[in-house]
Design a protein around this motif. Structure first.
Motif, PDB file in Angstrom:
ATOM      1  N   PHE A 127       0.390  -1.636   0.114  1.00 58.61           N
ATOM      2  CA  PHE A 127       0.111   0.181  -0.461  1.00 58.61           C
ATOM      3  C   PHE A 127       1.191   1.340   0.152  1.00 58.61           C
ATOM      4  N   GLN A 128       1.972   1.604   0.787  1.00 55.81           N
ATOM      5  CA  GLN A 128       2.632   2.576   1.152  1.00 55.81           C
ATOM      6  C   GLN A 128       4.178   2.948  -0.561  1.00 55.81           C
ATOM      7  N   LEU A 129       4.102   1.389  -0.090  1.00 60.64           N
ATOM      8  CA  LEU A 129       4.340   1.448  -2.121  1.00 60.64           C
ATOM      9  C   LEU A 129       3.797   2.346  -3.114  1.00 60.64           C
ATOM     10  N   ARG A 130       2.653   1.300  -3.607  1.00 64.00           N
ATOM     11  CA  ARG A 130       1.760   2.180  -4.411  1.00 64.00           C
ATOM     12  C   ARG A 130       1.490   3.736  -3.615  1.00 64.00           C
ATOM     13  N   LYS A 131       1.722   4.482  -3.269  1.00 57.85           N
ATOM     14  CA  LYS A 131       1.426   5.788  -3.383  1.00 57.85           C
ATOM     15  C   LYS A 131       2.471   6.087  -3.806  1.00 57.85           C
ATOM     16  N   LYS A 132       3.366   5.661  -3.499  1.00 56.68           N
ATOM     17  CA  LYS A 132       5.062   6.426  -3.974  1.00 56.68           C
ATOM     18  C   LYS A 132       5.511   6.064  -5.681  1.00 56.68           C
ATOM     19  N   LEU A 133       4.574   4.802  -5.616  1.00 62.11           N
ATOM     20  CA  LEU A 133       5.356   4.184  -7.945  1.00 62.11           C
ATOM     21  C   LEU A 133       3.721   4.679  -8.055  1.00 62.11           C
ATOM     22  N   GLU A 134       2.695   4.286  -8.184  1.00 64.64           N
ATOM     23  CA  GLU A 134       1.620   4.839  -9.381  1.00 64.64           C
ATOM     24  C   GLU A 134       0.797   6.278  -9.008  1.00 64.64           C
ATOM     25  N   VAL A 135       0.649   6.244 -10.256  1.00 61.29           N
ATOM     26  CA  VAL A 135      -0.025   7.730 -10.283  1.00 61.29           C
ATOM     27  C   VAL A 135      -1.450   7.892  -9.552  1.00 61.29           C
ATOM     28  N   ASP A 136      -2.516   6.692  -9.391  1.00 60.65           N
ATOM     29  CA  ASP A 136      -3.490   6.481  -8.771  1.00 60.65           C
ATOM     30  C   ASP A 136      -3.015   5.462  -8.519  1.00 60.65           C
ATOM     31  N   PRO A 137      -2.771   5.378  -6.733  1.00 59.77           N
ATOM     32  CA  PRO A 137      -2.658   3.897  -6.228  1.00 59.77           C
ATOM     33  C   PRO A 137      -4.168   2.979  -5.797  1.00 59.77           C
ATOM     34  N   SER A 138      -5.018   3.737  -6.250  1.00 56.32           N
ATOM     35  CA  SER A 138      -6.530   2.974  -6.099  1.00 56.32           C
ATOM     36  C   SER A 138      -7.110   1.940  -7.573  1.00 56.32           C
ATOM     37  N   GLU A 139      -5.802   2.573  -8.094  1.00 53.61           N
ATOM     38  CA  GLU A 139      -5.809   2.082  -9.943  1.00 53.61           C
ATOM     39  C   GLU A 139      -4.839   1.917 -10.334  1.00 53.61           C
ATOM     40  N   PRO A 140      -3.953   0.637  -9.527  1.00 49.89           N
ATOM     41  CA  PRO A 140      -2.241   0.220  -9.764  1.00 49.89           C
ATOM     42  C   PRO A 140      -2.195   0.032 -11.032  1.00 49.89           C
ATOM     43  N   GLN A 141      -1.239   0.146 -12.057  1.00 46.67           N
ATOM     44  CA  GLN A 141      -1.055  -0.009 -12.696  1.00 46.67           C
ATOM     45  C   GLN A 141       0.190  -0.614 -13.369  1.00 46.67           C
ATOM     46  N   TRP A 142       1.235  -0.755 -12.284  1.00 47.51           N
ATOM     47  CA  TRP A 142       2.582  -1.123 -12.175  1.00 47.51           C
ATOM     48  C   TRP A 142       2.417  -2.423 -11.161  1.00 47.51           C
ATOM     49  N   LEU A 143       2.098  -1.655 -10.222  1.00 49.89           N
ATOM     50  CA  LEU A 143       2.184  -3.051  -8.787  1.00 49.89           C
ATOM     51  C   LEU A 143       0.444  -3.845  -8.872  1.00 49.89           C
ATOM     52  N   LEU A 144       0.585  -4.771  -9.347  1.00 50.41           N
ATOM     53  CA  LEU A 144      -0.572  -5.506  -8.902  1.00 50.41           C
ATOM     54  C   LEU A 144      -0.932  -6.825  -8.323  1.00 50.41           C
ATOM     55  N   THR A 145      -2.108  -6.568  -8.011  1.00 49.00           N
ATOM     56  CA  THR A 145      -3.030  -7.163  -7.360  1.00 49.00           C
ATOM     57  C   THR A 145      -3.368  -8.823  -7.606  1.00 49.00           C
ATOM     58  N   HIS A 147      -4.871 -12.225  -7.485  1.00 48.12           N
ATOM     59  CA  HIS A 147      -6.381 -12.322  -5.934  1.00 48.12           C
ATOM     60  C   HIS A 147      -5.757 -13.624  -5.659  1.00 48.12           C
ATOM     61  N   GLY A 148      -5.921 -13.944  -3.950  1.00 42.93           N
ATOM     62  CA  GLY A 148      -6.197 -15.106  -4.059  1.00 42.93           C
ATOM     63  C   GLY A 148      -3.923 -16.013  -3.712  1.00 42.93           C
ATOM     64  N   VAL A 149      -3.916 -15.092  -4.388  1.00 45.50           N
ATOM     65  CA  VAL A 149      -2.689 -15.395  -4.407  1.00 45.50           C
ATOM     66  C   VAL A 149      -0.941 -14.516  -3.633  1.00 45.50           C
ATOM     67  N   GLY A 150      -1.210 -13.492  -4.121  1.00 38.27           N
ATOM     68  CA  GLY A 150      -0.178 -11.894  -3.743  1.00 38.27           C
ATOM     69  C   GLY A 150       0.166 -10.949  -4.663  1.00 38.27           C
ATOM     70  N   TYR A 151       1.259 -10.471  -5.037  1.00 36.42           N
ATOM     71  CA  TYR A 151       1.161  -9.340  -6.055  1.00 36.42           C
ATOM     72  C   TYR A 151       2.382  -9.565  -7.173  1.00 36.42           C
ATOM     73  N   ARG A 152       2.271  -8.719  -8.254  1.00 33.91           N
ATOM     74  CA  ARG A 152       2.921  -8.714  -9.253  1.00 33.91           C
ATOM     75  C   ARG A 152       3.448  -7.708  -9.734  1.00 33.91           C
ATOM     76  N   LEU A 153       4.442  -7.586  -9.935  1.00 32.26           N
ATOM     77  CA  LEU A 153       5.409  -5.911 -10.786  1.00 32.26           C
ATOM     78  C   LEU A 153       5.041  -6.356 -11.893  1.00 32.26           C
ATOM     79  N   ARG A 154       4.376  -5.862 -12.685  1.00 31.20           N
ATOM     80  CA  ARG A 154       4.024  -5.965 -13.902  1.00 31.20           C
ATOM     81  C   ARG A 154       5.046  -5.194 -15.796  1.00 31.20           C
ATOM     82  N   ASP A 155       5.313  -6.723 -16.025  1.00 33.99           N
ATOM     83  CA  ASP A 155       6.668  -6.969 -16.850  1.00 33.99           C
ATOM     84  C   ASP A 155       6.619  -5.809 -17.600  1.00 33.99           C
TER      85      ASP A 155
END
Length: 216
Positions: free
Chosen positions: A188-206, A208-216
């Motif tokens: 959550f804190q990373l998204r605030k520093k990395l994403e234009v809109d942390p509520s709609e992340p474009q890079w640090l993706l969820t 679901h049911g697994v964890g997280y993925r950084l977009r390639d």
């Protein structure tokens, strides 16, 4: 590895570490696997059925395959061990070996060969991992140490889904006590520093049911 008991024990152990593992018993099987898939690590016994592990290693390096390789050798195989290193093996382990030592050697090689570049570009953001900074335009955000480690791990596994347990072990250590909520909070804190809109992340993706993925 042509010894069934060793091969199965290694597959079981590293599967329990959340690796996807494929075991091969001979040169032909190893060559088919390497030709059809991309691996992050290869454990290669030098004495295989119907061939020599050195031939597999030689072909890998000739074809430009730079996948890290740890060769497994028996006592007294000093010459083959040296040959393996000269052909491009990254390390060797002598049988009988401790699977925990082997695991530690794999982690050491991963840290050495999979380090992302100090400065990485994600969209409009420039990430300086060594300086613990994210710069977007004229705005600069400082990364806390664990945020930098978390982002570094995601960069090393870019495009792959990382489970919360994976991230806890990689960033906080095997003996860490934090819950998976710790991972969520840092994301959550990373998204605030990395994403234009942390509520709609474009890079640090969820995932679901697994964890997280950084977009390639």
């Amino acid at each position: 590895e042509d010894d069934l008991s060793i091969r199965e024990s290694l597959v079981d152990f590293f599967t329990s570490r959340d690796w996807l593992v494929q075991g091969c018993e001979d040169v032909a099987g190893a060559e088919r696997a390497l030709a059809s898939q991309r691996f992050h690590m290869v454990l290669l016994d030098l004495r295989l059925k119907n061939g020599n592990g050195l031939d597999v290693l030689r072909q890998m390096r000739r074809s430009g395959d730079k996948t890290p390789v740890i060769v497994l050798t028996a006592h007294g195989e000093t010459e083959q061990r040296v040959q393996g290193l000269q052909l491009g093996a990254d390390d060797y382990v002598v049988k009988p070996f401790s699977v925990h030592e082997l695991d530690a050697r794999i982690q050491a090689i991963q840290r050495r060969v999979e380090q992302p570049a100090n400065t990485v570009q994600l969209g409009d953001s420039s990430i300086d991992l060594s300086g613990h900074l994210i710069r977007t335009g004229n705005t600069e955000y400082r990364l806390l140490p664990k945020e930098a480690e978390l982002l570094g791990h995601l960069l090393r596994h870019r495009g792959q889904a990382c489970t919360r347990d994976d991230l806890l072990r990689a960033v906080w250590g095997y003996d860490a006590t934090p819950t998976t909520r710790t991972v969520d909070t840092h994301v959550f804190q990373l998204r605030k520093k990395l994403e234009v809109d942390p509520s709609e992340p474009q890079w640090l993706l969820t995932v679901h049911g697994v964890g997280y993925r950084l977009r390639d």
